[in-house]
Design a protein around this motif. Sequence first.
Motif, PDB file in Angstrom:
ATOM      1  N   LEU A 128       0.282   8.814  -1.997  1.00  0.00           N
ATOM      2  CA  LEU A 128      -0.837   9.657  -2.431  1.00  0.00           C
ATOM      3  C   LEU A 128      -1.186  10.687  -1.358  1.00  0.00           C
ATOM      4  O   LEU A 128      -1.502  11.838  -1.659  1.00  0.00           O
ATOM      5  CB  LEU A 128      -2.053   8.771  -2.726  1.00  0.00           C
ATOM      6  N   VAL A 129      -1.071  10.303  -0.085  1.00  0.00           N
ATOM      7  CA  VAL A 129      -1.402  11.204   1.024  1.00  0.00           C
ATOM      8  C   VAL A 129      -0.226  12.100   1.403  1.00  0.00           C
ATOM      9  O   VAL A 129      -0.389  13.304   1.588  1.00  0.00           O
ATOM     10  CB  VAL A 129      -1.859  10.388   2.263  1.00  0.00           C
ATOM     11  N   GLU A 130       0.990  11.536   1.471  1.00  0.00           N
ATOM     12  CA  GLU A 130       2.091  12.252   2.119  1.00  0.00           C
ATOM     13  C   GLU A 130       3.216  12.733   1.207  1.00  0.00           C
ATOM     14  O   GLU A 130       4.125  13.423   1.670  1.00  0.00           O
ATOM     15  CB  GLU A 130       2.697  11.350   3.208  1.00  0.00           C
ATOM     16  N   ASN A 179       0.800  -1.223   0.000  1.00  0.00           N
ATOM     17  CA  ASN A 179       0.000   0.000   0.000  1.00  0.00           C
ATOM     18  C   ASN A 179       0.839   1.283   0.000  1.00  0.00           C
ATOM     19  O   ASN A 179       0.334   2.357   0.316  1.00  0.00           O
ATOM     20  CB  ASN A 179      -0.964   0.005   1.195  1.00  0.00           C
ATOM     21  N   LYS A 180       2.104   1.186  -0.372  1.00  0.00           N
ATOM     22  CA  LYS A 180       2.964   2.381  -0.443  1.00  0.00           C
ATOM     23  C   LYS A 180       2.362   3.423  -1.395  1.00  0.00           C
ATOM     24  O   LYS A 180       2.457   4.623  -1.174  1.00  0.00           O
ATOM     25  CB  LYS A 180       4.368   2.000  -0.912  1.00  0.00           C
ATOM     26  N   ILE A 181       1.706   2.929  -2.436  1.00  0.00           N
ATOM     27  CA  ILE A 181       1.098   3.836  -3.417  1.00  0.00           C
ATOM     28  C   ILE A 181       0.050   4.744  -2.762  1.00  0.00           C
ATOM     29  O   ILE A 181      -0.084   5.914  -3.115  1.00  0.00           O
ATOM     30  CB  ILE A 181       0.486   3.027  -4.599  1.00  0.00           C
ATOM     31  N   GLU A 211      -8.118  17.638  -7.824  1.00  0.00           N
ATOM     32  CA  GLU A 211      -8.515  17.070  -9.129  1.00  0.00           C
ATOM     33  C   GLU A 211      -7.455  17.348 -10.190  1.00  0.00           C
ATOM     34  O   GLU A 211      -7.102  16.460 -10.966  1.00  0.00           O
ATOM     35  CB  GLU A 211      -9.857  17.648  -9.564  1.00  0.00           C
ATOM     36  N   ASN A 212      -6.940  18.574 -10.194  1.00  0.00           N
ATOM     37  CA  ASN A 212      -5.935  18.952 -11.196  1.00  0.00           C
ATOM     38  C   ASN A 212      -4.610  18.231 -10.993  1.00  0.00           C
ATOM     39  O   ASN A 212      -3.923  17.886 -11.950  1.00  0.00           O
ATOM     40  CB  ASN A 212      -5.695  20.468 -11.166  1.00  0.00           C
ATOM     41  N   THR A 213      -4.257  18.001  -9.719  1.00  0.00           N
ATOM     42  CA  THR A 213      -2.951  17.393  -9.410  1.00  0.00           C
ATOM     43  C   THR A 213      -3.015  15.870  -9.426  1.00  0.00           C
ATOM     44  O   THR A 213      -2.082  15.206  -9.882  1.00  0.00           O
ATOM     45  CB  THR A 213      -2.454  17.874  -8.021  1.00  0.00           C
ATOM     46  N   LEU A 214      -4.095  15.309  -8.904  1.00  0.00           N
ATOM     47  CA  LEU A 214      -4.160  13.859  -8.689  1.00  0.00           C
ATOM     48  C   LEU A 214      -5.084  13.125  -9.664  1.00  0.00           C
ATOM     49  O   LEU A 214      -5.229  11.909  -9.572  1.00  0.00           O
ATOM     50  CB  LEU A 214      -4.617  13.562  -7.253  1.00  0.00           C
ATOM     51  N   GLY A 215      -5.728  13.868 -10.561  1.00  0.00           N
ATOM     52  CA  GLY A 215      -6.625  13.242 -11.534  1.00  0.00           C
ATOM     53  C   GLY A 215      -5.897  12.145 -12.304  1.00  0.00           C
ATOM     54  O   GLY A 215      -4.784  12.356 -12.795  1.00  0.00           O
ATOM     55  N   GLY A 216      -6.499  10.974 -12.393  1.00  0.00           N
ATOM     56  CA  GLY A 216      -5.852   9.859 -13.091  1.00  0.00           C
ATOM     57  C   GLY A 216      -5.169   8.887 -12.163  1.00  0.00           C
ATOM     58  O   GLY A 216      -4.765   7.799 -12.582  1.00  0.00           O
ATOM     59  N   HIS A 217      -5.011   9.267 -10.875  1.00  0.00           N
ATOM     60  CA  HIS A 217      -4.396   8.338  -9.913  1.00  0.00           C
ATOM     61  C   HIS A 217      -5.349   7.175  -9.671  1.00  0.00           C
ATOM     62  O   HIS A 217      -6.554   7.392  -9.467  1.00  0.00           O
ATOM     63  CB  HIS A 217      -4.108   9.057  -8.592  1.00  0.00           C
ATOM     64  N   PRO A 218      -4.839   5.936  -9.672  1.00  0.00           N
ATOM     65  CA  PRO A 218      -5.732   4.771  -9.539  1.00  0.00           C
ATOM     66  C   PRO A 218      -6.459   4.657  -8.195  1.00  0.00           C
ATOM     67  O   PRO A 218      -7.427   3.913  -8.083  1.00  0.00           O
ATOM     68  CB  PRO A 218      -4.782   3.574  -9.729  1.00  0.00           C
ATOM     69  N   HIS A 219      -6.005   5.411  -7.178  1.00  0.00           N
ATOM     70  CA  HIS A 219      -6.633   5.302  -5.853  1.00  0.00           C
ATOM     71  C   HIS A 219      -7.352   6.587  -5.439  1.00  0.00           C
ATOM     72  O   HIS A 219      -7.694   6.755  -4.271  1.00  0.00           O
ATOM     73  CB  HIS A 219      -5.583   4.919  -4.800  1.00  0.00           C
ATOM     74  N   PHE A 220      -7.581   7.482  -6.404  1.00  0.00           N
ATOM     75  CA  PHE A 220      -8.224   8.771  -6.103  1.00  0.00           C
ATOM     76  C   PHE A 220      -9.296   9.063  -7.141  1.00  0.00           C
ATOM     77  O   PHE A 220      -9.073   8.904  -8.338  1.00  0.00           O
ATOM     78  CB  PHE A 220      -7.181   9.898  -6.115  1.00  0.00           C
ATOM     79  N   VAL A 221     -10.465   9.499  -6.662  1.00  0.00           N
ATOM     80  CA  VAL A 221     -11.538   9.876  -7.591  1.00  0.00           C
ATOM     81  C   VAL A 221     -12.427  10.928  -6.931  1.00  0.00           C
ATOM     82  O   VAL A 221     -12.534  10.993  -5.700  1.00  0.00           O
ATOM     83  CB  VAL A 221     -12.367   8.630  -8.017  1.00  0.00           C
TER      84      VAL A 221
END
Length: 217
Positions: A142-144, A136-138, A174-184
């Motif tokens: 994503l958080v830190e 779960n490092k991914i 949304e602009n920074t993390l859009g497309g991340h597999p664990h963020f929506v």
Amino acid sequence: MSQLLGVNGTVLTEALTHKKIIAKGEELVSPLNLEQASSARDALSKAVYGRTFTWLVNKINASLAYKDESLKNSSVIGLLDIYGFEVFQHNSFEQFCINYCNEKLQQLFIELTLKSEQEEYEAEGITWEPVQYFNNKIICDLVEEKFKGIISILDEECLRPGDASDFTFLEKLENTLGGHPHFVTHKLADGKTRKVMGRDEFRLLHYAGEVNYNVNG
């Protein structure tokens, strides 16, 4: 309240309704508005709770310590009460912090047991059946992660000049993390997911499950 805290009532009232600023050696006292006074009250409550909790832990630790050399062989049971993963109808910053802590604990468990132990088996040529696990490092990243993790984005949005708000924070995510597999978010989601997400929420796909976090507040 002043009686319970053991302080002078007038001094306590002054502290909760006024702020003191020292500028160029001069002391200025100005009244707080309703919102600022509420924050001062909350900060005091948190400080009292924090100190009470620390006092309690120290008391428990002291009671468990060996006071008599003859009792050195006595058995003591230690309890580790880790954070519970939290998913409510409404999840806010508190749940975000608790679930992030859980991710870190899971990461620690993976690093110290599954990953390192299996690497040692491999190095020593021991035959074993590999244990499959999700690293779960991914999600921790994503958080830190610096400059592009959720906490860094929140810090940046709090400090930037202009009309920063809960919703500009969500847009920045949304602009920074859009497309991340664990963020929506509602905006980034498909039609099915949008039905169960508010426009003021973002969803993290944690190792233990999906959680929608509300940005309000």
